[in-house]
Design a protein around this motif. Sequence first.
Motif, PDB file in Angstrom:
ATOM      1  N   SER A 119      34.287  43.844  45.931  1.00  0.00           N
ATOM      2  CA  SER A 119      33.269  42.803  45.831  1.00  0.00           C
ATOM      3  C   SER A 119      33.459  41.981  44.560  1.00  0.00           C
ATOM      4  O   SER A 119      34.143  42.403  43.629  1.00  0.00           O
ATOM      5  N   ILE A 120      32.809  40.816  44.519  1.00  0.00           N
ATOM      6  CA  ILE A 120      32.934  39.937  43.362  1.00  0.00           C
ATOM      7  C   ILE A 120      32.373  40.585  42.095  1.00  0.00           C
ATOM      8  O   ILE A 120      32.894  40.409  40.996  1.00  0.00           O
ATOM      9  N   THR A 121      31.312  41.393  42.255  1.00  0.00           N
ATOM     10  CA  THR A 121      30.735  42.059  41.084  1.00  0.00           C
ATOM     11  C   THR A 121      31.655  43.153  40.563  1.00  0.00           C
ATOM     12  O   THR A 121      31.779  43.351  39.352  1.00  0.00           O
ATOM     13  N   ASP A 122      32.338  43.847  41.486  1.00  0.00           N
ATOM     14  CA  ASP A 122      33.265  44.898  41.064  1.00  0.00           C
ATOM     15  C   ASP A 122      34.516  44.308  40.422  1.00  0.00           C
ATOM     16  O   ASP A 122      35.125  44.927  39.545  1.00  0.00           O
ATOM     17  N   ILE A 123      34.900  43.104  40.870  1.00  0.00           N
ATOM     18  CA  ILE A 123      36.040  42.424  40.238  1.00  0.00           C
ATOM     19  C   ILE A 123      35.697  42.132  38.782  1.00  0.00           C
ATOM     20  O   ILE A 123      36.509  42.331  37.882  1.00  0.00           O
ATOM     21  N   ALA A 124      34.459  41.665  38.564  1.00  0.00           N
ATOM     22  CA  ALA A 124      34.012  41.354  37.202  1.00  0.00           C
ATOM     23  C   ALA A 124      34.004  42.620  36.334  1.00  0.00           C
ATOM     24  O   ALA A 124      34.435  42.607  35.176  1.00  0.00           O
ATOM     25  N   LYS A 125      33.520  43.732  36.916  1.00  0.00           N
ATOM     26  CA  LYS A 125      33.468  44.991  36.170  1.00  0.00           C
ATOM     27  C   LYS A 125      34.871  45.485  35.823  1.00  0.00           C
ATOM     28  O   LYS A 125      35.133  45.921  34.701  1.00  0.00           O
ATOM     29  N   LYS A 126      35.769  45.400  36.819  1.00  0.00           N
ATOM     30  CA  LYS A 126      37.139  45.870  36.605  1.00  0.00           C
ATOM     31  C   LYS A 126      37.850  45.020  35.561  1.00  0.00           C
ATOM     32  O   LYS A 126      38.578  45.527  34.712  1.00  0.00           O
ATOM     33  N   SER A 127      37.613  43.713  35.614  1.00  0.00           N
ATOM     34  CA  SER A 127      38.204  42.809  34.620  1.00  0.00           C
ATOM     35  C   SER A 127      37.719  43.167  33.218  1.00  0.00           C
ATOM     36  O   SER A 127      38.497  43.176  32.259  1.00  0.00           O
ATOM     37  N   GLY A 128      36.419  43.454  33.120  1.00  0.00           N
ATOM     38  CA  GLY A 128      35.844  43.818  31.825  1.00  0.00           C
ATOM     39  C   GLY A 128      36.449  45.106  31.281  1.00  0.00           C
ATOM     40  O   GLY A 128      36.747  45.220  30.078  1.00  0.00           O
ATOM     41  N   GLU A 129      36.656  46.088  32.168  1.00  0.00           N
ATOM     42  CA  GLU A 129      37.254  47.361  31.749  1.00  0.00           C
ATOM     43  C   GLU A 129      38.693  47.150  31.270  1.00  0.00           C
ATOM     44  O   GLU A 129      39.114  47.723  30.259  1.00  0.00           O
ATOM     45  N   MET A 130      39.441  46.332  32.012  1.00  0.00           N
ATOM     46  CA  MET A 130      40.833  46.045  31.639  1.00  0.00           C
ATOM     47  C   MET A 130      40.898  45.333  30.292  1.00  0.00           C
ATOM     48  O   MET A 130      41.733  45.639  29.447  1.00  0.00           O
ATOM     49  N   TRP A 131      40.004  44.380  30.102  1.00  0.00           N
ATOM     50  CA  TRP A 131      39.984  43.587  28.866  1.00  0.00           C
ATOM     51  C   TRP A 131      39.691  44.467  27.652  1.00  0.00           C
ATOM     52  O   TRP A 131      40.318  44.329  26.606  1.00  0.00           O
ATOM     53  N   LYS A 132      38.742  45.384  27.797  1.00  0.00           N
ATOM     54  CA  LYS A 132      38.363  46.252  26.682  1.00  0.00           C
ATOM     55  C   LYS A 132      39.491  47.201  26.274  1.00  0.00           C
ATOM     56  O   LYS A 132      39.588  47.620  25.116  1.00  0.00           O
TER      57      LYS A 132
END
Length: 203
Positions: A119-132
């Motif tokens: 989902s679009i919300t999970d994409i945002a969460k995954k991106s945030g985890e990768m970025w951190k």
Amino acid sequence: LAKKLKGPTPAFAFFVEDFDKEHKKKHPGAKVILTEVSKLCSEKWKSMSPEEKAKFKEMAKNDKRRYDQEMKSYVPPAGAKKGKKKKKDPNAPKKPPSAFLIFTSEHREKIKVDNPGISITDIAKKSGEMWKKMSTTEKTPYEAKYAKLKEKYEMEVAAYRAKGAKNVEPADDDDEDEEDEDEDDDDEDENDIDGKMAKLFLV
């Protein structure tokens, strides 16, 4: 503490909620693909007659009355900014995306491929985890891209202000963990509804 009042809901947003309910009735348990539903909503809304839209227009009017009534007794929390929100000039330069948003944009498709049906919300969460998890060195290319966009934006702002315009928003240097909470007040802005729809379609 006083809670922030919920702003008036536009007619199109009420239609989206109604469309969502009908969609779930017809396709129970089906995975929601935001882009497809967004397109269907937009196409359906544009094809509807004024009579068909009347129900949602009335709901929007009632919600506007609710908002106006609540505003009469609303006391903003201490330190809150006073005054009405200024309307944005459509000709004003647009703020550049942050380094994090640039990173997310470039990796969105790969995340989708690696995680079918995400989902679009999970994409945002995954991106945030990768970025951190990324090191400062790994973030450098995205910071550099942001710096170039920011420089271009500041030049555009200078030219815009030279024409007599004021109150242009500064570029944000550290906004990768923040959501853009500014919402336009257009009643039927279906072209920019994805963010609102992402909240509506959370299962």
